[in-house]
Every structure is written in C-alpha cells, then in structure tokens.
Design a protein around this motif. Structure first.
Motif, PDB file in Angstrom:
ATOM      1  N   MET A 277       0.782  -1.435   0.042  1.00 42.24           N
ATOM      2  CA  MET A 277       0.214  -0.111   0.027  1.00 42.24           C
ATOM      3  C   MET A 277       0.896   1.109   0.048  1.00 42.24           C
ATOM      4  SD  MET A 277      -1.369  -0.087   3.895  1.00 42.24           S
ATOM      5  CE  MET A 277      -2.144   1.469   3.809  1.00 42.24           C
ATOM      6  N   ILE A 278       0.310   2.406  -0.593  1.00 40.67           N
ATOM      7  CA  ILE A 278       1.146   3.794  -0.759  1.00 40.67           C
ATOM      8  C   ILE A 278       0.400   4.669   0.234  1.00 40.67           C
ATOM      9  CG2 ILE A 278       1.862   5.434  -2.143  1.00 40.67           C
ATOM     10  CD1 ILE A 278       3.030   2.698  -2.517  1.00 40.67           C
ATOM     11  N   ARG A 279       0.905   5.074   1.275  1.00 39.99           N
ATOM     12  CA  ARG A 279       0.442   5.941   2.211  1.00 39.99           C
ATOM     13  C   ARG A 279       0.736   7.393   1.899  1.00 39.99           C
ATOM     14  NH1 ARG A 279       2.279   5.747   7.298  1.00 39.99           N
ATOM     15  NH2 ARG A 279       0.244   6.026   8.366  1.00 39.99           N
ATOM     16  N   ILE A 280      -0.384   8.095   1.403  1.00 41.00           N
ATOM     17  CA  ILE A 280      -0.099   9.774   1.010  1.00 41.00           C
ATOM     18  C   ILE A 280      -0.219  10.324   2.154  1.00 41.00           C
ATOM     19  CG2 ILE A 280      -0.952  11.474  -0.296  1.00 41.00           C
ATOM     20  CD1 ILE A 280      -1.777   9.355  -2.407  1.00 41.00           C
ATOM     21  N   PRO A 281       0.597  11.120   2.789  1.00 38.58           N
ATOM     22  CA  PRO A 281       0.585  11.932   4.031  1.00 38.58           C
ATOM     23  C   PRO A 281      -0.696  12.869   3.877  1.00 38.58           C
ATOM     24  CG  PRO A 281       2.963  12.051   2.940  1.00 38.58           C
ATOM     25  CD  PRO A 281       1.905  11.487   1.932  1.00 38.58           C
ATOM     26  N   LYS A 282      -1.393  12.441   5.252  1.00 38.59           N
ATOM     27  CA  LYS A 282      -2.472  13.389   5.628  1.00 38.59           C
ATOM     28  C   LYS A 282      -3.692  13.263   4.534  1.00 38.59           C
ATOM     29  CE  LYS A 282      -2.511  15.159   8.687  1.00 38.59           C
ATOM     30  NZ  LYS A 282      -2.672  14.287   9.820  1.00 38.59           N
ATOM     31  N   ALA A 283      -3.736  12.025   4.032  1.00 34.91           N
ATOM     32  CA  ALA A 283      -4.855  11.882   3.129  1.00 34.91           C
ATOM     33  C   ALA A 283      -5.372  10.443   3.545  1.00 34.91           C
ATOM     34  CB  ALA A 283      -4.289  11.291   1.527  1.00 34.91           C
ATOM     35  N   GLY A 284      -5.830  10.411   5.031  1.00 29.91           N
ATOM     36  CA  GLY A 284      -6.283   9.205   5.679  1.00 29.91           C
ATOM     37  C   GLY A 284      -5.415   7.959   5.575  1.00 29.91           C
ATOM     38  N   SER A 285      -4.169   7.983   5.776  1.00 27.37           N
ATOM     39  CA  SER A 285      -3.439   6.819   5.668  1.00 27.37           C
ATOM     40  C   SER A 285      -3.656   6.065   6.839  1.00 27.37           C
ATOM     41  CB  SER A 285      -2.000   7.276   5.208  1.00 27.37           C
ATOM     42  OG  SER A 285      -1.473   8.086   6.449  1.00 27.37           O
TER      43      SER A 285
ATOM     44  N   THR B 121      -4.147   2.633  -2.398  1.00 27.47           N
ATOM     45  CA  THR B 121      -3.934   4.318  -1.800  1.00 27.47           C
ATOM     46  C   THR B 121      -5.064   4.887  -1.745  1.00 27.47           C
ATOM     47  OG1 THR B 121      -2.387   5.882  -1.851  1.00 27.47           O
ATOM     48  CG2 THR B 121      -3.496   5.507  -3.830  1.00 27.47           C
ATOM     49  N   GLN B 122      -4.969   5.791  -0.945  1.00 31.22           N
ATOM     50  CA  GLN B 122      -5.983   6.923  -1.123  1.00 31.22           C
ATOM     51  C   GLN B 122      -5.770   8.348  -1.296  1.00 31.22           C
ATOM     52  OE1 GLN B 122      -9.723   6.370   2.072  1.00 31.22           O
ATOM     53  NE2 GLN B 122      -8.306   7.759   3.140  1.00 31.22           N
ATOM     54  N   LEU B 123      -6.642   9.193  -1.785  1.00 28.71           N
ATOM     55  CA  LEU B 123      -6.411  10.479  -2.222  1.00 28.71           C
ATOM     56  C   LEU B 123      -7.027  11.445  -1.444  1.00 28.71           C
ATOM     57  CD1 LEU B 123      -4.980   8.762  -4.602  1.00 28.71           C
ATOM     58  CD2 LEU B 123      -5.625  10.628  -6.184  1.00 28.71           C
ATOM     59  N   ARG B 124      -6.774  12.667  -1.183  1.00 29.67           N
ATOM     60  CA  ARG B 124      -7.566  13.625  -0.759  1.00 29.67           C
ATOM     61  C   ARG B 124      -7.147  14.983  -1.414  1.00 29.67           C
ATOM     62  NH1 ARG B 124      -6.597  15.276   5.716  1.00 29.67           N
ATOM     63  NH2 ARG B 124      -8.302  16.523   5.861  1.00 29.67           N
ATOM     64  N   GLU B 125      -8.242  15.807  -1.565  1.00 30.71           N
ATOM     65  CA  GLU B 125      -8.081  17.026  -2.166  1.00 30.71           C
ATOM     66  C   GLU B 125      -6.921  17.770  -1.634  1.00 30.71           C
ATOM     67  OE1 GLU B 125      -8.547  21.082  -3.306  1.00 30.71           O
ATOM     68  OE2 GLU B 125      -8.974  20.480  -0.957  1.00 30.71           O
ATOM     69  N   PRO B 126      -6.116  18.478  -2.574  1.00 30.44           N
ATOM     70  CA  PRO B 126      -5.016  18.911  -2.199  1.00 30.44           C
ATOM     71  C   PRO B 126      -4.844  20.016  -1.270  1.00 30.44           C
ATOM     72  CG  PRO B 126      -4.832  18.733  -4.546  1.00 30.44           C
ATOM     73  CD  PRO B 126      -6.206  18.295  -4.194  1.00 30.44           C
ATOM     74  N   SER B 127      -5.852  20.921  -1.387  1.00 26.96           N
ATOM     75  CA  SER B 127      -5.913  22.262  -0.290  1.00 26.96           C
ATOM     76  C   SER B 127      -6.148  21.505   1.041  1.00 26.96           C
ATOM     77  CB  SER B 127      -6.955  23.302  -0.542  1.00 26.96           C
ATOM     78  OG  SER B 127      -8.274  22.727  -0.608  1.00 26.96           O
ATOM     79  N   SER B 128      -7.372  20.461   1.218  1.00 25.90           N
ATOM     80  CA  SER B 128      -7.582  20.055   2.425  1.00 25.90           C
ATOM     81  C   SER B 128      -6.427  19.210   3.125  1.00 25.90           C
ATOM     82  CB  SER B 128      -8.835  19.044   2.257  1.00 25.90           C
ATOM     83  OG  SER B 128      -9.208  18.556   3.356  1.00 25.90           O
ATOM     84  N   ARG B 129      -5.695  18.648   2.267  1.00 21.15           N
ATOM     85  CA  ARG B 129      -4.508  17.810   2.727  1.00 21.15           C
ATOM     86  C   ARG B 129      -3.552  18.831   3.089  1.00 21.15           C
ATOM     87  NH1 ARG B 129       0.360  16.099   2.082  1.00 21.15           N
ATOM     88  NH2 ARG B 129       0.482  17.810   0.264  1.00 21.15           N
ATOM     89  N   LEU B 130      -3.360  19.666   2.569  1.00 17.28           N
ATOM     90  CA  LEU B 130      -2.037  20.726   2.952  1.00 17.28           C
ATOM     91  C   LEU B 130      -2.554  21.475   4.299  1.00 17.28           C
ATOM     92  CD1 LEU B 130      -0.964  21.982  -0.364  1.00 17.28           C
ATOM     93  CD2 LEU B 130       0.547  21.219   1.258  1.00 17.28           C
ATOM     94  N   LEU B 131      -3.744  21.744   4.535  1.00 15.57           N
ATOM     95  CA  LEU B 131      -4.150  22.331   5.568  1.00 15.57           C
ATOM     96  C   LEU B 131      -3.996  21.230   6.931  1.00 15.57           C
ATOM     97  CD1 LEU B 131      -7.318  24.358   4.436  1.00 15.57           C
ATOM     98  CD2 LEU B 131      -5.493  25.280   5.575  1.00 15.57           C
ATOM     99  N   SER B 132      -4.531  20.137   6.613  1.00 14.62           N
ATOM    100  CA  SER B 132      -4.220  19.239   7.594  1.00 14.62           C
ATOM    101  C   SER B 132      -2.766  18.766   8.093  1.00 14.62           C
ATOM    102  CB  SER B 132      -4.791  17.854   7.428  1.00 14.62           C
ATOM    103  OG  SER B 132      -4.653  16.920   7.939  1.00 14.62           O
ATOM    104  N   GLY B 133      -2.048  19.180   7.126  1.00 16.98           N
ATOM    105  CA  GLY B 133      -0.435  18.646   7.586  1.00 16.98           C
ATOM    106  C   GLY B 133       0.033  19.995   8.126  1.00 16.98           C
ATOM    107  N   PHE B 134      -0.674  21.287   7.688  1.00 14.89           N
ATOM    108  CA  PHE B 134      -0.139  22.428   8.565  1.00 14.89           C
ATOM    109  C   PHE B 134      -0.481  22.521  10.062  1.00 14.89           C
ATOM    110  CE2 PHE B 134      -0.754  27.048   9.620  1.00 14.89           C
ATOM    111  CZ  PHE B 134       0.380  27.463   9.645  1.00 14.89           C
TER     112      PHE B 134
END
Length: 297
Positions: free
Chosen positions: A1-9, A65-78
């Motif tokens: 599996m590929i865990r994309i950061p802050k995308a519900g991994s 894997t699982q994807l997340r809308e880019p702005s939502s993912r970046l805000l979550s990371g921040f």
C-alpha cells in the motif's frame, strides 16, 4: 500500500490489514514506541508499506492508496504539529502558512509519491512537471484507490476491483466493529482494548489525537478568517498545479471505474448525504481503460 501523507493513511492501513487478513482486526498499522499505538504491534508481514510514506512499486503485488483534495490535505498537514508534515514550530499564523506553502518540500506531494519520489523531497517546478504523466500512469496501474471525500463509493468500489472481488467484505472497511470469523462475535481483547456501549473499539481516539485534532479550534479560526480573507486556496493552487492536475485526473478515473462496474446507479440511494456528488457531474463519460489509454498515447 502507498500511504499519502495526510490523506487518511491511518484509516487506509485498517483497510489494507483487513484485505491481507491481518489480526487483530480493525486496527491501523502501528508499533511501539508510538504513543498512538493502541496495541503493542499491529504490523503484518502480508502487508507492505503500512507504516511509512516511502513509495515502492516493485513486484507484482496489488497496490492500494487513498487520495485527498490537495488544499484540504495541505491544511491538515499545517495543523498536524511540528516536525512531521510541516516545519512551522507551532506557529499557525498566516505568515507561517505562507512560508509552509512556499516551501518546495511540501509542494506537489501527491505527484511526487505517485512517481516513486519521497514525498517531502524538494523538487524544482520543471522536475515535478515531468512527474505528472508517470503519476497518472501509476494510478491506472493501481488495484484500487479511494477518495477521502467519497468514502462510501470508495469502499463499495474496493470489493468490485480486481482480485478483491473474490473477498468477503470485512465490516471494519465500512467503519463497523470487527467480527470474529469463527464465533461471529466481536473480536476483542478486553485486557488491552476497550469498547463503548455499541461495541466499537477506541482506536479512533488514537488516530484523532495523532492527527492533531487538538488544534481544531485554531484550525477553524484560521480557515474561517485569515485563510478566507487572504485567499489561501489560490495560494495553494499556485504552488501545487501538478497535484491539482493529477488529482483531477484521479477523480475522473475513479468515477469512470464506478461507472464501469455499475455502482453509479447507487447515487440515488445516498442522495441525502450526497456521497456520489463528486462523480455525478464528471466531465469524462468514457471507460476507465479509455481514460488510461489517453495518458499513454
């Protein structure tokens, strides 16, 4: 599996463990000494890539894997906390957010990881541009990928995809309590885990805490005030054009796969919660295979 950061991994790892038949069921992958690990270790030899964000596409094993809308993912990371998915040292002001978005390490993470590059490696714009096509091609090769914003369609599609069609759906994938296959009862070790009155376990508490929801008030205040006032969305888009390109392609591919297996007709069953809205107005109306062929041409 590929865990994309802050995308519900973390939630994705629950699905991966379920598909691989790992026990105990219903837990994310974790190991000590992580504070958010509700069990001594939930590692499973049948599942690769469950504990890190290192992309590996070697071999012929199915990849999810699982994807997340880019702005939502970046805000979550921040707002995650310092040192893992950002470098803001606990600062949640606009100036720190702007510095975070302008930092090349945190730009176009989706595109980089789908191209086999470590997600927080700094890359110049030209380099990332060349990664867009390989990233789209990798999505076409995926046995399954889900969309965080469309959880029900994602989970339904999982058991209609490739080799996963032969599996009996696992309740934990659909956010239901784990069930012991032998006795048809809730599988739980009362000495190490806890139930609430509905029989659900408390692993979600660990995930919520580890994902930085302690900062929810700061998050809401920032998003509703400074982010809106200073057009944070446009700032994110200006530095993550490749990720938006790949994400838009992924959405069209995901929706095409839903149509291909006949699941789009279920949209009316979930009308009140609008789970299928992301696909009802998709611009691509052809098959998933045809869409992927257009990337290779």
């Amino acid at each position: 599996m590929i865990r994309i950061p802050k995308a519900g991994s973390s939630y994705l790892s629950i699905t991966g463990r379920a598909l691989a038949g790992c026990k105990p069921d219903g837990f994310p992958c974790c190991q000590q000494p992580y504070d958010d690990c509700p069990f001594n270790s939930t590692q499973c030899g049948a599942l690769r890539g469950c504990l890190d964000h290192h992309p590996s596409y070697r071999g012929n094993i199915p990849i999810i894997t699982q994807l997340r809308e880019p702005s939502s993912r970046l805000l979550s990371g921040f707002f995650y906390g310092s040192g893992t998915h950002n470098d803001n040292d606990g600062c949640y002001k606009w100036t720190c957010f702007k510095t975070y978005i302008e930092d090349r390490r945190f730009q176009n993470v989706l595109t980089k990881i789908l191209s086999g590059i470590l997600p927080y490696m700094p890359s110049g714009g030209g380099t990332v541009e060349r990664m867009v096509t390989p990233a789209k091609q990798q999505l076409c090769k995926m046995a399954w990928f889900g969309m965080l914003e469309m959880p029900i369609p994602s989970n339904l599609l999982l058991y209609e995809s490739g080799i996963f069609k032969t599996l009996i759906p696992n309740p934990v994938v659909f956010d239901l309590p784990p069930v012991d296959d032998m006795e048809n009862t809730i599988f739980w070790n009362q000495t190490q885990h806890h139930h609430d009155k509905n029989g659900r376990n408390d692993w979600k508490k660990y995930i919520r805490d580890s994902q930085g929801n302690k900062n929810k008030l700061k998050y809401d205040t920032f998003v509703n005030v400074e982010y809106q006032k200073k057009n944070g969305m446009e700032l994110i888009k200006s530095f993550n054009k490749e990720d938006y390109d790949v994400y838009d392609f992924a959405t069209e591919l995901f929706c095409a796969r839903l149509r291909d297996v006949g699941l789009i007709h279920l949209a009316s069953q979930f009308h009140k919660k609008r789970h299928f809205d992301g696909c009802l107005n998709a611009s691509w109306t052809g098959s998933a295979a045809a869409l992927c062929q257009s990337v290779h041409d």
